[in-house]
Design a protein around this motif. Structure first.
Motif, PDB file in Angstrom:
ATOM      1  N   LEU A  23       0.950  -1.218   0.107  1.00 55.74           N
ATOM      2  CA  LEU A  23      -0.036  -0.052   0.128  1.00 55.74           C
ATOM      3  C   LEU A  23       0.937   1.361   0.059  1.00 55.74           C
ATOM      4  O   LEU A  23       0.507   2.285  -0.467  1.00 55.74           O
TER       5      LEU A  23
ATOM      6  N   GLY B  93      -3.687   3.803  -4.280  1.00 49.70           N
ATOM      7  CA  GLY B  93      -4.813   3.805  -3.393  1.00 49.70           C
ATOM      8  C   GLY B  93      -6.252   3.677  -3.872  1.00 49.70           C
ATOM      9  O   GLY B  93      -7.280   3.909  -3.360  1.00 49.70           O
TER      10      GLY B  93
ATOM     11  N   GLN C  11     -10.483   6.979  -4.683  1.00 52.34           N
ATOM     12  CA  GLN C  11     -10.574   7.801  -3.589  1.00 52.34           C
ATOM     13  C   GLN C  11     -11.295   9.431  -4.209  1.00 52.34           C
ATOM     14  O   GLN C  11     -11.433   9.504  -5.439  1.00 52.34           O
TER      15      GLN C  11
ATOM     16  N   MET D 119      -1.465   8.571  -1.057  1.00 49.51           N
ATOM     17  CA  MET D 119      -2.780   8.028  -1.132  1.00 49.51           C
ATOM     18  C   MET D 119      -2.744   6.420  -0.532  1.00 49.51           C
ATOM     19  O   MET D 119      -4.005   5.965  -0.303  1.00 49.51           O
ATOM     20  N   GLY D 120      -1.834   5.619  -0.904  1.00 51.72           N
ATOM     21  CA  GLY D 120      -1.870   4.404  -0.432  1.00 51.72           C
ATOM     22  C   GLY D 120      -1.931   4.368   1.154  1.00 51.72           C
ATOM     23  O   GLY D 120      -2.582   3.521   1.949  1.00 51.72           O
TER      24      GLY D 120
ATOM     25  N   ARG E 154      -2.707   6.422   3.272  1.00 56.03           N
ATOM     26  CA  ARG E 154      -3.997   6.938   3.576  1.00 56.03           C
ATOM     27  C   ARG E 154      -4.970   5.799   3.772  1.00 56.03           C
ATOM     28  O   ARG E 154      -5.822   5.659   4.647  1.00 56.03           O
ATOM     29  N   LEU E 155      -5.038   4.896   2.878  1.00 59.73           N
ATOM     30  CA  LEU E 155      -5.794   3.838   3.016  1.00 59.73           C
ATOM     31  C   LEU E 155      -5.675   2.756   4.208  1.00 59.73           C
ATOM     32  O   LEU E 155      -6.049   2.154   4.866  1.00 59.73           O
TER      33      LEU E 155
END
Ligand SMILES: Cc1cc2nc3c(=O)[nH]c(=O)nc-3n(C[C@H](O)[C@H](O)[C@H](O)COP(=O)(O)OP(=O)(O)OC[C@H]3O[C@@H](n4cnc5c(N)ncnc54)[C@H](O)[C@@H]3O)c2cc1C
Length: 451
Positions: free
Chosen positions: A39, A44, A142, A277-278, A280-281
């Motif tokens: 991730l 993401g 997203q 972005m990854g 965040r996940l």
């Protein structure tokens, strides 16, 4: 000794999904994860199926999963032939078409309060503009990812560059995007933003990464300068392509503030790792698991396990040393080569924790295709732990009835070629936990199923 209903090994998307589903179902769950997952390198977005193993592009991934089933049952160029000569079905075939969709809808729902994700109303793939200016098919994205289908009516596409930031190449994005037929006739321009705090930062620009920019943007003066320049350089009917550099841990709120302040339409693109972005996940998944009451042994590594016939009885970790962790069911989601869930030597590929049976072709000369960027999956990418249809692996030929494997460690598919990494991880993790639950609800039937 530590006792759990379910122990999950590996903290990537597959491990988190299994752990959350298990904990939410009321099972006492421990998640043991060693280090960063894929991730931290991902967009993401969740890819379900972008193209078939033949290379044929996919519009509706769920409809195409049915074709994988058809092909892998017998007639097809999609079959993988391991050394044994028997076919290895794609993991989606083991999970089943409707359960794949159910798992992805569960994933979206489970994340909704922490990180809302969106797909197209007709369930088709959408195109995401990549940092290289190409289009990539994906299914769930997203909120600030522009979901391209075919028509666009932007006045201009503006690629935002940040002076002194190393991990995003706007010129490459612009040049490649200009070659995409869907965007023909739309002017594409680079707009460079200068942050005052960057000018005063003593560090060499080559050291500045996305996390550094996210921190530099935190003071109100820097944030205002950023918003002001963005507003001046763009118009409301532009598509503004922004590298993912805003917000660390609170990226979606920060982007909402940015949109509120500028009234622009953004398309957020992942940058070179670390990918905010990854991350965040991952942050959202971690929070959900902990809030559900799960136990996370973060930074620990499962080293080995003890088998009693066809059952795994206990596992041992680096930090707990000789204190065993015992569980009714074990879920293994340790990833592929990237995360050392699989290890390759010159002779063979192995699964390093338990030494599970791995589907692979020998000799090594047949591991890769001729071309690096190939029209077919490279065989080594489809190697992995072989399981039965319940995702039980085998050890020295013996099926282990209380161990389930999921995610990138599985044999029978190439997540990168097909664009199916996130989808397979979620679907197989969900499937594994469903089987643990039904086994516990009805042990007799469960036992029959295992045999
Ligand atoms: C660079 C890159 C970018 C990608 N981008 C995307 C994308 O944008 N969208 C998408 O859908 N898919 C993407 N994929 C594919 C997708 O990310 C992977 O298929 C998926 O994330 C795999 O998840 P996983 O949980 O199975 O494994 P991983 O994410 O690899 O996680 C495995 C975890 O297990 C841990 N682990 C390993 N061994 C042990 C051990 N012994 N004890 C404890 N923990 C252990 C590892 O440290 C790691 O944290 C990408 C893959 C790569 C490599």
């Amino acid at each position: 000794m530590m006792n759990y209903d379910i122990a999950v090994i590996g903290g990537g998307i597959a491990g988190y999904c299994a752990a959350i589903r298990s904990q939410q179902a009321g099972k006492k769950t421990v998640l043991i994860s060693q280090g960063q997952s894929a991730l931290h390198f991902s967009s993401g977005s969740i890819d379900v199926l972008g193209r078939l193993p033949t290379g044929e592009p996919v519009n509706d991934p769920f409809a195409a999963i049915s074709r994988l089933r058809y092909d892998s049952l017998g007639c097809s160029p999609l079959l993988k032939q391991p050394a044994s000569g028997s076919a290895i079905p794609h993991p989606y075939v083991k999970v089943g078409h409707s359960a794949v969709k159910q798992s992805l809808l569960w994933f979206k729902e489970m994340l909704a309060a922490e990180l809302p994700l969106f797909h197209q109303p007709d369930d088709a793939n959408h195109w995401r503009i990549t940092p290289f200016g190409t289009l990539k098919a994906t299914w769930l994205s997203q909120p600030y990812v522009y979901q391209h289908r075919s028509q666009t009516n932007f006045r201009e596409i503006v690629v935002v560059a940040l002076a002194g930031y190393r991990d995003f190449q706007p010129q490459i994005l612009k040049d490649n995007l200009a070659r995409v037929a869907d965007f023909a006739g739309i002017p594409i321009r680079i707009a460079t933003i200068h942050l005052p705090s960057v000018a005063h930062d003593q560090r060499h620009p080559c050291e500045r990464r996305s996390l550094d920019i996210a921190h530099l943007l935190q003071p109100e003066s820097a944030w205002s300068a950023f918003c002001e320049q963005l507003t001046q350089m763009t118009q409301a009917d532009d598509l503004v392509i922004l590298p993912a550099v805003v917000g660390h841990g609170n990226g979606i709120e920060t982007l909402a503030r940015l949109q509120q302040a500028t009234q622009r339409q953004f398309h957020e693109v992942p940058t070179m790792p670390p990918s905010l972005m990854g991350i965040r996940l991952e942050t959202a998944l971690h929070r959900i698991f902990i809030q559900a009451g799960g136990v996370h042994l973060k930074g620990d590594q499962v080293l080995r396990g003890q088998f009693d016939g066809a059952r795994l009885t206990e596992i041992y970790t680096h930090h707990l040393s000789d204190i065993p962790i015992r569980a009714g069911h074990y879920i293994m989601a340790t990833g592929s080569y990237f995360s050392q869930g699989l290890q390759a030597s010159r002779q063979a590929i192995k699964e390093p924790v338990f030494g599970l049976d791995v589907a692979q072709t020998i000799p090594r000369t047949q591991w890769g295709g001729q071309d690096f960027i190939a029209r077919q999956p490279h065989p080594f990418m489809t190697f992995g732990v072989s399981t039965n249809s319940h995702l039980h692996p085998s050890y020295c030929g013996k099926t282990i009835g209380n161990l389930y494997c999921c995610g990138a460690m599985l044999a029978g598919y190439d997540p990168v070629f097909e664009g199916s990494g996130g989808g397979v991880a979620i679907a197989t993790a969900y499937h594994a936990i469903e089987q643990c639950l039904s086994h516990d609800a009805c042990p007799e039937t469960g036992q029959e199923v295992l045999l």
